[in-house]
Design a protein around this motif. Structure first.
Motif, PDB file in Angstrom:
ATOM      1  N   UNK A  29      53.074  42.320  33.033  1.00 43.08           N
ATOM      2  CA  UNK A  29      51.888  43.144  33.219  1.00 43.08           C
ATOM      3  C   UNK A  29      50.640  42.320  32.926  1.00 43.08           C
ATOM      4  N   UNK A  30      49.587  42.612  33.689  1.00 35.43           N
ATOM      5  CA  UNK A  30      48.325  41.933  33.437  1.00 35.43           C
ATOM      6  C   UNK A  30      47.668  42.567  32.224  1.00 35.43           C
ATOM      7  N   UNK A  31      46.992  41.775  31.429  1.00 32.61           N
ATOM      8  CA  UNK A  31      46.340  42.339  30.253  1.00 32.61           C
ATOM      9  C   UNK A  31      45.238  43.316  30.651  1.00 32.61           C
ATOM     10  N   UNK A  32      45.020  44.313  29.803  1.00 31.84           N
ATOM     11  CA  UNK A  32      43.985  45.303  30.072  1.00 31.84           C
ATOM     12  C   UNK A  32      42.620  44.654  29.941  1.00 31.84           C
ATOM     13  N   UNK A  33      41.675  45.193  30.683  1.00 33.91           N
ATOM     14  CA  UNK A  33      40.320  44.660  30.631  1.00 33.91           C
ATOM     15  C   UNK A  33      40.156  43.518  31.606  1.00 33.91           C
ATOM     16  N   UNK A  34      39.159  42.711  31.384  1.00 31.73           N
ATOM     17  CA  UNK A  34      38.930  41.574  32.256  1.00 31.73           C
ATOM     18  C   UNK A  34      37.991  41.918  33.395  1.00 31.73           C
ATOM     19  N   UNK A  35      38.035  41.109  34.430  1.00 33.03           N
ATOM     20  CA  UNK A  35      37.138  41.253  35.566  1.00 33.03           C
ATOM     21  C   UNK A  35      37.527  42.451  36.421  1.00 33.03           C
ATOM     22  N   UNK A  36      36.536  43.189  36.876  1.00 36.01           N
ATOM     23  CA  UNK A  36      36.820  44.339  37.727  1.00 36.01           C
ATOM     24  C   UNK A  36      37.293  43.860  39.099  1.00 36.01           C
ATOM     25  N   UNK A  37      38.006  44.701  39.800  1.00 31.27           N
ATOM     26  CA  UNK A  37      38.560  44.324  41.085  1.00 31.27           C
ATOM     27  C   UNK A  37      37.491  44.201  42.160  1.00 31.27           C
ATOM     28  N   UNK A  38      36.451  44.987  42.092  1.00 25.93           N
ATOM     29  CA  UNK A  38      35.424  44.975  43.120  1.00 25.93           C
ATOM     30  C   UNK A  38      34.236  44.129  42.683  1.00 25.93           C
ATOM     31  N   UNK A  39      33.992  43.058  43.420  1.00 26.87           N
ATOM     32  CA  UNK A  39      32.872  42.176  43.120  1.00 26.87           C
ATOM     33  C   UNK A  39      31.671  42.461  44.010  1.00 26.87           C
ATOM     34  N   UNK A  40      31.741  43.499  44.813  1.00 25.59           N
ATOM     35  CA  UNK A  40      30.661  43.806  45.746  1.00 25.59           C
ATOM     36  C   UNK A  40      29.299  43.928  45.078  1.00 25.59           C
ATOM     37  N   UNK A  41      29.179  44.540  43.887  1.00 24.32           N
ATOM     38  CA  UNK A  41      27.853  44.615  43.258  1.00 24.32           C
ATOM     39  C   UNK A  41      27.266  43.244  42.911  1.00 24.32           C
ATOM     40  N   UNK A  42      28.080  42.210  42.849  1.00 24.57           N
ATOM     41  CA  UNK A  42      27.599  40.879  42.512  1.00 24.57           C
ATOM     42  C   UNK A  42      27.201  40.050  43.727  1.00 24.57           C
ATOM     43  N   UNK A  43      27.461  40.539  44.940  1.00 19.26           N
ATOM     44  CA  UNK A  43      27.180  39.780  46.150  1.00 19.26           C
ATOM     45  C   UNK A  43      25.707  39.882  46.504  1.00 19.26           C
ATOM     46  N   UNK A  44      25.075  38.738  46.721  1.00 14.52           N
ATOM     47  CA  UNK A  44      23.673  38.696  47.132  1.00 14.52           C
ATOM     48  C   UNK A  44      23.569  39.146  48.583  1.00 14.52           C
ATOM     49  N   UNK A  45      22.705  40.092  48.858  1.00 13.72           N
ATOM     50  CA  UNK A  45      22.539  40.597  50.221  1.00 13.72           C
ATOM     51  C   UNK A  45      21.886  39.564  51.130  1.00 13.72           C
ATOM     52  N   UNK A  46      21.149  38.635  50.580  1.00  8.72           N
ATOM     53  CA  UNK A  46      20.425  37.644  51.381  1.00  8.72           C
ATOM     54  C   UNK A  46      21.323  36.495  51.844  1.00  8.72           C
ATOM     55  N   UNK A  47      22.122  35.935  50.925  1.00 10.74           N
ATOM     56  CA  UNK A  47      22.893  34.737  51.283  1.00 10.74           C
ATOM     57  C   UNK A  47      24.396  34.871  51.079  1.00 10.74           C
TER      58      UNK A  47
END
Length: 69
Positions: A29-47
């Protein structure tokens, strides 16, 4: 296996070892916590680069504001 008189490998093929099924091991099992599955909020809309910090942030590549909710 070697031939006793010459010390060289014998010409006869080795017998195959019988197949023994291995017991099924559960996936770790993967440990709880860590990086969220969706990185879309971190993507720059410009580049399209990923921001290095949580929004609101400034894109490291093009200096645009990354502020997706």
């Amino acid at each position: 296996m070697t031939d006793d008189s010459t010390g060289r490998p014998s010409a006869r093929p080795r017998e195959a070892e019988p197949y023994e099924p291995q017991p099924h091991e559960p996936e770790p099992r993967e440990p709880a916590g860590g990086e969220s599955a969706c990185l879309l909020p971190l993507v720059c809309e410009e580049c399209g680069a990923l921001a290095e910090a949580r929004p609101p942030a400034v894109c490291w590549r093009c200096s645009a504001l990354v502020d997706r909710a």
